[in-house]
Design an enzyme around this catalytic site. Structure first.
Site, short mmCIF file in Angstrom:
data_model
loop_
_atom_site.label_atom_id
_atom_site.label_comp_id
_atom_site.label_asym_id
_atom_site.label_seq_id
_atom_site.Cartn_x
_atom_site.Cartn_y
_atom_site.Cartn_z
CG ASP A 86 -6.52 -2.47 3.28
OD1 ASP A 86 -7.15 -1.55 2.70
OD2 ASP A 86 -5.38 -2.32 3.76
N GLY A 87 -5.11 -4.06 6.26
CA GLY A 87 -4.94 -3.38 7.54
C GLY A 87 -4.31 -4.27 8.59
CB SER B 266 -0.88 0.02 1.25
OG SER B 266 -1.42 1.32 1.43
CG ASP C 35 -4.84 3.00 0.94
OD1 ASP C 35 -3.80 2.70 1.52
OD2 ASP C 35 -5.72 2.18 0.62
N GLY D 110 -2.40 4.00 8.18
CA GLY D 110 -1.54 2.82 8.23
C GLY D 110 -1.04 2.61 9.64
N GLY D 111 -0.39 1.48 9.87
CA GLY D 111 0.24 1.24 11.16
C GLY D 111 -0.68 0.84 12.29
CG HIS E 90 -9.06 0.98 -0.29
ND1 HIS E 90 -8.46 0.70 0.92
CD2 HIS E 90 -10.39 1.00 -0.06
CE1 HIS E 90 -9.40 0.55 1.85
NE2 HIS E 90 -10.57 0.74 1.28
C1 DX5 Z 1 -5.92 2.00 5.88
C2 DX5 Z 1 -5.52 1.61 4.49
C3 DX5 Z 1 -4.59 0.44 4.48
C4 DX5 Z 1 -3.29 0.78 5.08
C5 DX5 Z 1 -2.61 -0.49 5.46
O1 DX5 Z 1 -7.04 2.79 5.83
O2 DX5 Z 1 -6.65 1.22 3.74
O3 DX5 Z 1 -4.33 0.00 3.16
O4 DX5 Z 1 -2.52 1.47 4.16
O5 DX5 Z 1 -1.51 -0.10 6.24
P1 DX5 Z 1 -0.98 -1.13 7.33
O6 DX5 Z 1 -0.60 -2.37 6.57
O7 DX5 Z 1 0.20 -0.41 7.94
O8 DX5 Z 1 -2.11 -1.35 8.29
#
Ligand code: DX5
Length: 235
Positions: free
Chosen positions: A178-179, A11, A38, A147-148, A69
């Site tokens: 996702d996530g 992502s 995203d 993220g994170g 997304h």
């Molecule tokens: C969150 C995004 C995810 C995010 C995933 O709203 O849709 O795609 O980038 O990041 P990680 O893998 O760090 O949770």
């Protein structure tokens, strides 16, 4: 022995925003087949991020699939713009669409791959009427926007239920998650039935180059799920 091909999509939300072209090229060089971009509007999710202009800027740089997304309210308003920008797949949130069936049909009519996604608080029943329209279902394993975050384990049972529903319908389409995907949670998601994993902070981070981070995830999936030859290409 599981034999499905497992796909990890980095992502861009976790990439260096000052060097997104390099991040996309790094993904292509790592034999990644798709990256997830995203899009956030500050309304559907409490964050703002990326738009059609970013997709248009990245399109000529790489051949890999640009998987968009759309974490935006009423995404129907922007389908054509993302298609013209060079998107290959559009994933919309069930919760953000007044007319989900029409929105998904429009994506298909644009010649793009069709995806639907639901938040952790949304049941599978909310998308049962459109499962025949989509090429992938993405289960959010965090509340979208950043993220994170930590993987929400309760979604594993949702993935299992969805896999069974798709099996009963004879719909052999991927389930994405996702996530919060990392070396610990990726095998759990695969064991539950996911075959596409979106990885943000576990893919793009300052610890290791992308290729090595992805290798760790694939190896961990193989080790825990005894998945033979985890491939990083679409089935
Ligand atoms: C969150 C995004 C995810 C995010 C995933 O709203 O849709 O795609 O980038 O990041 P990680 O893998 O760090 O949770």
């Amino acid at each position: 022995m599981m034999s499905e091909q497992i796909i990890i999509e980095p992502s861009l939300l976790s990439a260096d925003f000052a060097n997104l072209g390099a991040a996309a090229r790094e993904a292509e060089a790592a034999d990644v087949k798709a990256i997830q971009i995203d899009v956030m509007d500050g309304q559907f999710v409490p964050n703002l991020c990326f738009g059609p202009g970013i997709v248009a800027a990245l399109r000529p740089l790489v051949k890999i699939k640009l998987d968009i997304h759309l974490m935006i309210d009423e995404p129907e308003r922007y389908l054509e713009e993302f298609a013209q920008a060079g998107a290959d797949r559009l994933i919309v949130h069930q919760e953000a669409c007044t007319h989900l069936h029409r929105t998904l049909s429009k994506i298909a009519n644009l010649g793009l791959e069709v995806g639907v996604t639901i938040n952790p608080g949304t049941s599978i029943e909310a998308i049962e009427e459109v499962l025949d329209l989509v090429d992938i279902v993405q289960i959010m394993t965090v509340n979208p926007g950043f993220g994170g975050q930590s993987f929400i384990n309760s979604q594993l049972n949702k993935i299992r239920r969805l896999k069974e529903i798709l099996r009963q319908r004879g719909r052999n389409i991927p389930i994405g998650v996702d996530g919060g995907v990392n070396a610990k949670t990726a095998p759990l998601a695969v064991e539950a039935g996911a075959t596409m994993l979106v990885a943000g902070s576990s893919a793009y981070n300052s610890k290791l180059p992308l290729a090595q981070n992805l290798e760790i995830l694939y190896q961990e999936i193989a080790r825990v799920n005894s998945v033979k030859e985890p491939a990083n290409s679409y089935a």
